[in-house]
Motif scaffolding. Structure first.
Motif, mmCIF file in Angstrom:
data_model
loop_
_atom_site.group_PDB
_atom_site.id
_atom_site.type_symbol
_atom_site.label_atom_id
_atom_site.label_comp_id
_atom_site.label_asym_id
_atom_site.label_seq_id
_atom_site.Cartn_x
_atom_site.Cartn_y
_atom_site.Cartn_z
ATOM 1 N N VAL A 163 3.998 6.475 11.776
ATOM 2 C CA VAL A 163 3.169 5.646 10.902
ATOM 3 C C VAL A 163 3.162 4.200 11.419
ATOM 4 O O VAL A 163 2.113 3.577 11.563
ATOM 5 C CB VAL A 163 3.700 5.690 9.448
ATOM 6 N N ASP A 207 2.654 1.806 -3.375
ATOM 7 C CA ASP A 207 1.725 2.348 -4.363
ATOM 8 C C ASP A 207 1.570 3.860 -4.173
ATOM 9 O O ASP A 207 1.579 4.629 -5.131
ATOM 10 C CB ASP A 207 0.368 1.650 -4.225
ATOM 11 N N HIS A 208 1.465 4.266 -2.914
ATOM 12 C CA HIS A 208 1.341 5.683 -2.598
ATOM 13 C C HIS A 208 2.590 6.456 -3.019
ATOM 14 O O HIS A 208 2.505 7.487 -3.694
ATOM 15 C CB HIS A 208 1.103 5.842 -1.089
ATOM 16 N N LEU A 229 0.022 2.073 12.897
ATOM 17 C CA LEU A 229 -0.467 0.834 12.277
ATOM 18 C C LEU A 229 -0.454 -0.310 13.283
ATOM 19 O O LEU A 229 -1.349 -1.148 13.298
ATOM 20 C CB LEU A 229 0.395 0.491 11.059
ATOM 21 N N GLU A 250 0.833 -1.209 0.000
ATOM 22 C CA GLU A 250 0.000 0.000 0.000
ATOM 23 C C GLU A 250 0.869 1.261 0.000
ATOM 24 O O GLU A 250 0.610 2.210 -0.746
ATOM 25 C CB GLU A 250 -0.929 -0.016 1.221
ATOM 26 N N TYR A 300 -2.799 6.195 6.716
ATOM 27 C CA TYR A 300 -3.002 4.744 6.678
ATOM 28 C C TYR A 300 -3.407 4.111 8.009
ATOM 29 O O TYR A 300 -4.297 3.260 8.021
ATOM 30 C CB TYR A 300 -1.799 4.057 6.012
ATOM 31 N N ILE A 355 -5.727 11.736 -0.334
ATOM 32 C CA ILE A 355 -4.825 12.816 0.057
ATOM 33 C C ILE A 355 -4.949 13.992 -0.919
ATOM 34 O O ILE A 355 -5.116 15.149 -0.517
ATOM 35 C CB ILE A 355 -3.354 12.304 0.048
ATOM 36 N N LYS A 356 -4.909 13.655 -2.215
ATOM 37 C CA LYS A 356 -4.993 14.703 -3.244
ATOM 38 C C LYS A 356 -6.323 15.439 -3.152
ATOM 39 O O LYS A 356 -6.392 16.661 -3.236
ATOM 40 C CB LYS A 356 -4.863 14.079 -4.640
ATOM 41 N N TYR A 400 -3.803 7.510 -1.849
ATOM 42 C CA TYR A 400 -3.207 8.706 -2.457
ATOM 43 C C TYR A 400 -4.271 9.615 -3.049
ATOM 44 O O TYR A 400 -4.201 10.840 -2.951
ATOM 45 C CB TYR A 400 -2.215 8.272 -3.547
ATOM 46 N N ARG A 412 -2.962 -2.168 -5.720
ATOM 47 C CA ARG A 412 -3.571 -0.952 -5.168
ATOM 48 C C ARG A 412 -4.734 -1.334 -4.270
ATOM 49 O O ARG A 412 -5.547 -2.181 -4.621
ATOM 50 C CB ARG A 412 -4.046 -0.077 -6.320
ATOM 51 N N LYS A 413 -4.805 -0.679 -3.105
ATOM 52 C CA LYS A 413 -5.846 -1.015 -2.133
ATOM 53 C C LYS A 413 -6.949 0.035 -2.183
ATOM 54 O O LYS A 413 -6.705 1.209 -1.899
ATOM 55 C CB LYS A 413 -5.237 -1.088 -0.728
ATOM 56 N N GLU A 430 1.356 12.403 4.931
ATOM 57 C CA GLU A 430 0.607 11.414 4.153
ATOM 58 C C GLU A 430 0.566 10.031 4.785
ATOM 59 O O GLU A 430 -0.437 9.333 4.707
ATOM 60 C CB GLU A 430 1.178 11.366 2.735
ATOM 61 N N GLY A 431 1.676 9.643 5.424
ATOM 62 C CA GLY A 431 1.730 8.300 6.016
ATOM 63 C C GLY A 431 0.705 8.095 7.117
ATOM 64 O O GLY A 431 0.231 6.981 7.339
ATOM 65 N N ASP A 461 7.408 13.354 2.601
ATOM 66 C CA ASP A 461 5.978 13.689 2.693
ATOM 67 C C ASP A 461 5.209 12.714 3.567
ATOM 68 O O ASP A 461 4.162 13.045 4.112
ATOM 69 C CB ASP A 461 5.345 13.682 1.294
ATOM 70 N N MET A 462 5.727 11.488 3.621
ATOM 71 C CA MET A 462 5.039 10.449 4.401
ATOM 72 C C MET A 462 5.013 10.750 5.897
ATOM 73 O O MET A 462 4.135 10.307 6.618
ATOM 74 C CB MET A 462 5.731 9.098 4.192
ATOM 75 N N TYR A 496 -8.615 5.122 -3.307
ATOM 76 C CA TYR A 496 -7.406 4.602 -2.670
ATOM 77 C C TYR A 496 -6.703 5.741 -1.958
ATOM 78 O O TYR A 496 -7.033 6.923 -2.164
ATOM 79 C CB TYR A 496 -6.503 3.902 -3.681
#
Lengths: 432, 110
Positions: free
Chosen positions: A69, A36-37, A73, A33, B50, B31-32, B28, B74-75, B46-47, A62-63, B26
């Motif tokens: 994180v 992909d991001h 999780l 996941e 999740y 986020i956008k 991303y 992709r989820k 962004e992280g 950016d993450m 999904y």
């Protein structure tokens, strides 16, 4: 962008995130996941003319912090211990030892000096050991052995029916050394444990063969072991499984109608007053015969009052005061309040497990939970109804409260399974 | 001007559920969408999206499924009926809060 997985910066970030997540099954989901991001974000940067390596570094920045994180999780996917259920179990076990102590105090001469209390303590400890061992097992591994479990259960009962010994009027015990295995109970437990992993009813090609193997043969064996009450608990589990995995409503109702017609026919043919015995508790017109135990049980319950007759109070009316009549004897000693308390605990237990079922997302785990609850729930409810005169006197003893090493261990294993299935509730992966 | 982190925390769930109430999405993409619609006011790390999405999944307010996209897995997330109920509740709560706050700080009446 396939090579992104192996880029050192990306790899380090993913490893750092996963380091915090103890549920290893989740790692591949999380990595896929996040990759992909990152890939999308990197594409966004490169399309704005930023160079590739820099884009990767920017996207990772950016993450946010990997530990934030990762620990976030982990909090979602951590193993879960349901302490309230475990607490109810411990309370039940303590009550059970106390009830056995009281029953033995009331009948010091019964059992010829056999140490019921010591045995109960020993098996409670063994039960807790079994629960601890189950905690570290993955219940999903059971699934592939389901056919074997089912066959072993049938074989065990067949051997018992042929060579078993009789205790209290039921040939349901198998002697192993000095220990008596209650194969009817163990068989019922194994059958219900196996059902969720067997093909769902919608995939059974020939309903007749399916029903014959999964219900009629077990019922015949329960009948031969003279433990139809245990067989009835299994039947309840079978129909719940059938309902939950049915092909159509029609399939379900046809099977139900067929089975009941067959049971009624066979019952009336083999013993004409079979049905009468089961239903006579509603009218109580045979105080010397079929209704004897029901009347004695209700009378004992009535005489208990709010205060009870005290620890180890003598009561010659009750048969099997430390096993099948344990619940009513407990009330006889400690009063109606104690009975309400125990019943409330049993209901709380059932409600708790229903909550866990509604939160379970794994289909196999959910079916298992439902059948395990059916097994324990019926055994909780029937004795309560029996005391109130709302159910016939059948050989179903109140779990934990009644003396019985086999059953105590089985019930512990049942609760242990419920706890370990729930443990993995949020640990499962959705990626194949 | 960026919004205080604590203020953002409570509103992320309601934003995610609102987005998913419109269509399957999904991470991303969400986020956008949030960045774009809030004109950059809400830009979360962004992280941290999740853990929230996974929590929503554990609560069964959303459901997830995987599909292949350009060789990557992709989820996708979709809202459940329980999630819609939750969203309705949270929106009511938010409206109550906003109304009260506006009355107190004096911008609610014309």
């Amino acid at each position: 962008m396939k090579e992104l997985h192996s880029h050192p910066l990306v790899q380090r970030f993913l490893a750092e995130v996963c380091r915090y997540v103890r549920a290893k099954e989740q790692h591949s989901d999380i990595k896929a996941e996040l990759v992909d991001h990152l890939a999308d974000r990197i594409m966004d940067y490169t399309s704005r003319g930023i160079e590739k390596e820099e884009s990767i570094a920017l996207a990772i920045a950016d993450m946010g912090a990997a530990d934030v994180v990762g620990s976030g999780l982990h909090r979602v996917h951590r193993p879960l211990m349901d302490w309230s259920l475990a607490g109810i179990l411990l309370l039940f076990m303590a009550m059970g030892i106390f009830a056995v102590y009281s029953a033995q105090a009331g009948w010091p001469q019964s059992g010829n000096g056999y140490d019921f209390v010591g045995k109960s303590v020993l098996f409670s400890v063994l039960g807790i050991g079994a629960i601890t061992a189950l905690w570290f097992c993955d219940y999903r591994k059971l699934k592939s052995y389901s056919h074997w479990l089912f066959a072993i259960a049938l074989a065990l009962m067949a051997v018992t029916a042929a060579t078993g010994i009789e205790i209290n009027g039921a040939t349901r015990y198998l002697s192993i050394g000095s220990f008596q295995l209650d194969t009817a109970m163990i068989g019922m437990f194994l059958l219900l444990l196996a059902l969720p992993g067997m093909p769902p009813a919608r995939n059974v090609k020939q309903d007749i063969f399916g029903v014959a193997y999964r219900l009629l043969i077990p019922l015949a064996l329960f009948h031969m072991c003279e433990s139809m009450a245990v067989g009835a608990v299994y039947t309840a589990g079978f129909f719940i499984h059938l309902w939950l995995t049915r092909r159509t409503m029609k399939q379900f109702w046809i099977i139900i109608a067929g089975v009941f017609a067959l049971i009624a026919f066979e019952g009336i043919r083999s013993s004409p007053y079979w049905l009468e015995r089961l239903t006579s508790f509603m009218t109580l017109n045979d105080p010397q015969g079929a209704d004897y135990y029901v009347i004695q049980t209700m009378e004992t319950f009535r005489s208990a009052g709010w205060s009870g007759h005290g620890l180890g109070a003598f009561n010659e009316r009750l048969p099997f005061h430390h096993s099948d009549s344990a619940f009513v004897y407990f009330i006889y000693c400690f009063g109606w309040g104690a009975g309400i308390g125990i019943a409330a605990m049993a209901l709380l237990f059932i409600v708790k497990v229903i909550q866990l079922i509604s939160k379970q997302r794994d289909d196999y785990g959910k079916l298992l939970l439902i059948l395990l609850l059916t097994m324990l729930g019926v055994q909780f409810i029937i004795p309560i109804l029996m005391v109130l005169g709302l159910a016939p006197y059948v050989g179903i003893a109140f779990p934990f409260l009644s003396y019985g090493n086999n059953q105590l261990l089985l019930h512990c294993v049942t609760v242990g399974l419920i706890l370990t299935i729930n443990k993995r509730r949020n640990m499962r992966t959705s990626l194949n | 001007m960026k919004v205080n982190k604590e203020l953002l925390k409570g509103s992320t769930v309601i934003m995610i559920l609102t987005l998913l109430d419109r269509k399957e999405m999904y991470g991303y993409e969400m986020i956008k969408e949030i960045e774009c619609q809030s004109e950059g006011v809400f830009s979360l790390k962004e992280g941290t999206l999740y853990p929230i999405l996974h929590m929503l999944e554990a609560e069964r307010w959303v459901e997830a499924s995987w599909s292949e996209h350009e060789g990557r897995k992709r989820k996708y997330y979709t809202i459940t009926d329980a999630g819609r109920g939750q969203l309705k509740e949270k929106k009511q709560e938010w409206n109550l809060f906003r109304g009260a706050l506006e009355r107190v700080i004096g911008e609610g009446h014309a």
